[in-house]
Design an enzyme around this catalytic site. Structure first.
Site, short mmCIF file in Angstrom:
data_model
loop_
_atom_site.label_atom_id
_atom_site.label_comp_id
_atom_site.label_asym_id
_atom_site.label_seq_id
_atom_site.Cartn_x
_atom_site.Cartn_y
_atom_site.Cartn_z
N HIS A 1 0.83 -1.24 0.07
CA HIS A 1 -0.01 0.07 -0.01
C HIS A 1 0.96 1.40 0.17
O HIS A 1 1.45 1.50 0.89
CB HIS A 1 -0.82 -0.09 1.26
CG HIS A 1 -1.85 1.25 1.35
ND1 HIS A 1 -3.39 1.12 1.35
CD2 HIS A 1 -1.62 2.54 1.09
CE1 HIS A 1 -3.83 1.90 1.36
NE2 HIS A 1 -2.89 3.12 1.09
N HIS B 1 1.56 5.37 -1.81
CA HIS B 1 1.37 6.57 -2.36
C HIS B 1 2.43 7.12 -3.17
O HIS B 1 3.48 7.46 -2.46
CB HIS B 1 0.38 7.62 -1.54
CG HIS B 1 -0.56 7.11 -1.05
ND1 HIS B 1 -1.98 7.12 -1.97
CD2 HIS B 1 -1.09 6.58 0.15
CE1 HIS B 1 -2.97 6.72 -0.92
NE2 HIS B 1 -2.55 6.37 -0.08
N LEU B 2 2.48 7.19 -4.57
CA LEU B 2 3.61 7.65 -5.08
C LEU B 2 3.70 9.11 -5.60
O LEU B 2 4.62 9.87 -6.09
CB LEU B 2 4.16 6.87 -6.15
CG LEU B 2 4.94 5.50 -5.57
CD1 LEU B 2 5.28 4.80 -6.97
CD2 LEU B 2 6.03 5.88 -5.05
N ARG B 3 2.22 9.51 -5.71
CA ARG B 3 1.95 10.88 -6.24
C ARG B 3 2.49 10.99 -7.90
O ARG B 3 2.29 10.05 -8.46
CB ARG B 3 2.69 12.13 -5.57
CG ARG B 3 2.35 12.01 -4.05
CD ARG B 3 1.11 11.80 -3.46
NE ARG B 3 0.97 11.91 -2.20
CZ ARG B 3 -0.14 11.79 -1.37
NH1 ARG B 3 -1.10 11.04 -2.11
NH2 ARG B 3 -0.22 11.83 -0.16
N ASN C 1 -5.11 7.42 -6.21
CA ASN C 1 -5.63 8.71 -5.73
C ASN C 1 -5.06 10.12 -6.19
O ASN C 1 -4.74 10.96 -5.46
CB ASN C 1 -6.25 8.60 -4.41
CG ASN C 1 -4.95 8.64 -3.23
OD1 ASN C 1 -3.77 8.32 -3.87
ND2 ASN C 1 -5.21 9.34 -1.96
N LYS D 1 -9.40 -0.13 -5.84
CA LYS D 1 -9.34 0.46 -4.64
C LYS D 1 -10.63 1.26 -4.30
O LYS D 1 -10.68 2.17 -5.18
CB LYS D 1 -8.16 1.67 -4.45
CG LYS D 1 -8.07 2.42 -3.38
CD LYS D 1 -7.63 1.44 -1.86
CE LYS D 1 -7.98 2.33 -0.89
NZ LYS D 1 -6.73 3.40 -0.55
N HIS E 1 -10.71 1.23 1.73
CA HIS E 1 -10.54 2.52 2.77
C HIS E 1 -11.73 2.07 3.66
O HIS E 1 -12.60 2.81 3.15
CB HIS E 1 -10.13 3.75 2.20
CG HIS E 1 -9.91 4.79 3.11
ND1 HIS E 1 -8.83 5.56 3.44
CD2 HIS E 1 -10.65 5.13 4.21
CE1 HIS E 1 -8.76 6.22 4.40
NE2 HIS E 1 -9.93 6.18 4.82
N HIS F 1 -4.65 -0.41 5.99
CA HIS F 1 -4.04 0.41 7.38
C HIS F 1 -5.11 0.17 8.37
O HIS F 1 -5.78 1.33 8.78
CB HIS F 1 -3.92 1.81 6.72
CG HIS F 1 -5.15 2.23 5.81
ND1 HIS F 1 -6.42 2.39 6.02
CD2 HIS F 1 -4.97 3.00 4.70
CE1 HIS F 1 -7.05 2.89 5.13
NE2 HIS F 1 -6.11 3.45 4.22
N LEU G 1 -5.17 9.38 7.89
CA LEU G 1 -6.65 8.64 7.89
C LEU G 1 -6.35 7.34 7.57
O LEU G 1 -5.76 7.08 6.36
CB LEU G 1 -7.37 9.53 6.91
CG LEU G 1 -7.83 10.97 7.44
CD1 LEU G 1 -8.50 11.63 6.61
CD2 LEU G 1 -8.65 10.59 8.99
N ASP H 1 1.24 2.74 3.51
CA ASP H 1 0.49 3.93 3.33
C ASP H 1 1.43 5.10 3.38
O ASP H 1 0.72 6.27 3.68
CB ASP H 1 -0.73 3.92 4.27
CG ASP H 1 -1.82 5.01 3.94
OD1 ASP H 1 -1.90 5.37 2.56
OD2 ASP H 1 -2.56 5.32 4.68
N HIS I 1 3.05 14.50 1.67
CA HIS I 1 2.66 15.92 1.45
C HIS I 1 3.68 16.93 1.52
O HIS I 1 4.56 16.64 2.33
CB HIS I 1 1.30 16.22 2.23
CG HIS I 1 0.09 15.36 1.97
ND1 HIS I 1 -0.63 15.65 1.03
CD2 HIS I 1 -0.34 14.26 2.72
CE1 HIS I 1 -1.77 14.58 1.06
NE2 HIS I 1 -1.48 13.97 2.07
N ALA J 1 -3.80 15.09 5.51
CA ALA J 1 -3.70 13.60 6.05
C ALA J 1 -2.57 12.90 5.38
O ALA J 1 -2.69 12.80 3.89
CB ALA J 1 -5.08 12.88 6.05
O1 DOR Z 1 -3.69 9.83 5.46
C1 DOR Z 1 -3.94 9.34 4.51
N1 DOR Z 1 -3.52 9.89 3.27
N2 DOR Z 1 -4.85 8.39 4.26
C2 DOR Z 1 -5.18 8.09 3.05
O2 DOR Z 1 -6.13 7.35 2.96
C3 DOR Z 1 -4.67 8.75 1.79
C4 DOR Z 1 -3.52 9.39 1.80
C5 DOR Z 1 -2.98 10.32 0.99
O3 DOR Z 1 -3.35 10.08 -0.10
O4 DOR Z 1 -2.42 11.39 1.17
ZN ZN Z 2 -3.45 5.11 1.56
#
Ligand code: DOR
Ligand code: ZN
Length: 493
Positions: free
Chosen positions: A80, A82-84, A108, A232, A270, A308, A355, A387, A391, A403
């Site tokens: 799990h 997130h690579l942006r 996302n 997802k 999620h 998560h 989150l 996860d 940011h 988050a």
């Molecule tokens: O804290 C989080 N950040 N929870 C998520 O479900 C998404 C993630 C994000 O993409 O920043």
């Molecule tokens: Zn996530």
């Protein structure tokens, strides 16, 4: 540290879309806050409190293992991540590739999430191209210094035996992103079928020896086949970039979900309800009762990863419903190591905000206990999913912070720290969690390489940098400024 990605203008915007705030707004002021002793001792941030509270042993922690203890496990995967996109992605993807062979990449993106096989193929190619550029940079000797007070990749790459430019570049190229598609109310059954077809093609290509790693996508040519590991499910409004997610009781997405069950594609969930009257700390437990249990009843063949997990309720749910490989769960380092005090005691610490939000100690302890259960007691259903969700610093340290915890550079060492305290590091449970259970659930082989971690003497571990470069800005990692006693010592292909 890395050359920015070509031709993708999204970059930071993709990373900061949660906050409905212009990225041109920067927050450079520093608020006066009382200094703790620990903060005052932080070399590079003498005027700010620490982003994470100083680490104390967990309650009921097993006695620490002696310095010099060495753990070897099959190269792990991050199920799990997130690579942006764009320059931000180019900054963070190499950190994961240093320690992990594969990662399930979340869809996302902002403003447009990855909802189609075609979009996933393009995103996968951008990731491969960024890693290829990073590999070439390493080969030219460009990765040593790093910017923004961070470190070069070589510092993350393991001990002397693993930090040669050739070893680092090879790992960047061998990294395998496993793509996911973002489920919406309007996902057509045909997209699910297309995903199954694409994954079958990718598997066939891999079996024939030309599946390719993460690299090689640099300049034109045919895109390699794309493997769609999962869909997802984001309940609409639950978290970062989830506004196009599934609404209400999930019934609109049911045809697509039934198609997943039919073609064997797992659904990553999620698990939080979003109703305003449900307390944010209770949203996971409500989701299990109100949404997930009925969904499992309605679609008996569906395979689900509850992502998560943060509560005792979730751990018990997975243990209760998990037989036969139907439901598994990922566990993050922060939900193993931190309770909600980390957010609020001594001041608000936005870098610990993610989150689902951190929960009270009873829940943290239950999550750690579940993740470290032996296979005979259901432990095989829990596996590593960081996860890691970067940011920009300014989008976390502000009036409405995003988050997400950026754990990728330190994740493996943080998990080792948690397993050590659970007394579960040396008997195979850690290797199962990091390297075997997820592969089994996703029906993929265990990786052939190995990673060795070694425990350092206090004072000679790895001090996690205060920040890393992140596109045009910086990102503050989990455990910033604190020392980790477990260090990745060697990575073998
Ligand atoms: O804290 C989080 N950040 N929870 C998520 O479900 C998404 C993630 C994000 O993409 O920043
Ligand atoms: Zn996530």
């Amino acid at each position: 540290m890395f050359t920015p990605a070509t031709s993708t203008p999204r970059g930071l915007a993709a990373a900061a879309g949660c906050c409905r705030r212009s990225l041109s707004v920067h927050h450079h002021h520093h608020q006066a806050r009382p200094l703790s002793a620990a903060a005052a001792a932080t070399a590079t941030a003498a005027t700010a409190p620490p982003p994470f509270p100083p680490a104390e042993p967990l309650p009921n922690a097993a006695p620490p293992l002696p310095a010099g203890t060495r753990i070897v496990l099959p190269t792990p995967d991050d199920w799990h991540l997130h690579l942006r996109d764009g320059a931000a992605m180019a900054s963070v993807a190499p950190h994961t590739a240093m320690h992990f062979k594969r990662a399930v990449v979340m869809p996302n993106l902002s403003p447009q999430p990855v909802t189609t096989v075609a979009a996933a193929r393009e995103y996968r190619a951008r990731i491969g191209a960024a890693l290829e550029r990073a590999a070439q940079g390493v080969e030219r000797g460009e990765e040593e210094g790093g910017g923004s007070g961070g470190v070069g990749l070589v510092a993350l790459s393991g001990g002397a035996s693993s930090s040669s430019p050739q070893s680092v570049a090879a790992r960047l190229r061998a990294f395998e992103p496993l793509m996911t598609l973002y489920l919406t109310d309007a996902t057509p059954v045909s997209e699910v079928e297309a995903a199954a077809e694409a994954s079958a093609e990718a598997a066939a290509a891999a079996a024939a020896g030309n599946g390719g790693g993460g690299g090689g996508g640099g300049g034109g040519g045919n895109a390699p086949p794309v493997s769609i590991a999962a869909f997802k499910l984001y309940p609409a409004g639950a978290t970062t970039n989830s506004s196009q997610g599934v609404t209400g009781d999930l019934s609109k997405a049911l045809p697509a979900i039934r198609a997943m069950a039919k073609s064997g594609i797992p659904l990553c969930v999620h698990g939080e309800v979003t109703r305003g009257e449900v307390d944010v700390f209770d949203r996971e437990a409500f989701f299990l009762r109100e949404r997930l249990a009925p969904l499992l009843d309605a679609v008996p063949d569906l395979r689900v990863v509850l992502e998560h997990i943060t509560t005792e309720d979730a751990a018990e749910f997975v243990l209760k419903h998990g037989s036969g490989g139907r439901i598994a769960a990922t566990v993050t380092p922060q939900h193993m190591l931190l309770n909600r005090n980390a957010l609020l005691v001594g001041g608000v610490r936005p870098h610990a905000y993610c989150l689902p939000v951190l929960k009270r100690e009873r829940h943290r302890a239950a999550v750690l206990r579940a993740a470290t259960l032996p296979a005979s007691e259901g432990g095989g259903r829990f596996f590593l999913g960081t996860d890691s969700a970067p940011h920009p610093k300014h989008a976390k340290e502000c009036a409405c912070g995003c988050a997400g915890v950026y754990s990728a550079p330190a994740a493996l060492a943080l998990y080792a720290h948690a397993f050590e305290q659970a007394g579960a590091l040396e008997d195979g449970r850690f290797a199962a969690f990091c390297s075997r259970n997820g592969a089994a659930f996703y029906r993929r082989p265990v990786n052939q390489g190995t990673v060795a971690l070694v425990k350092k003497q206090q004072g000679s571990g790895w001090r996690v940098p205060e920040s890393f470069e992140f596109g045009e800005g910086t990102v503050v990692p989990m455990w910033a400024g604190q020392e980790l006693s477990w260090c990745v010592e060697e990575v073998k292909a």
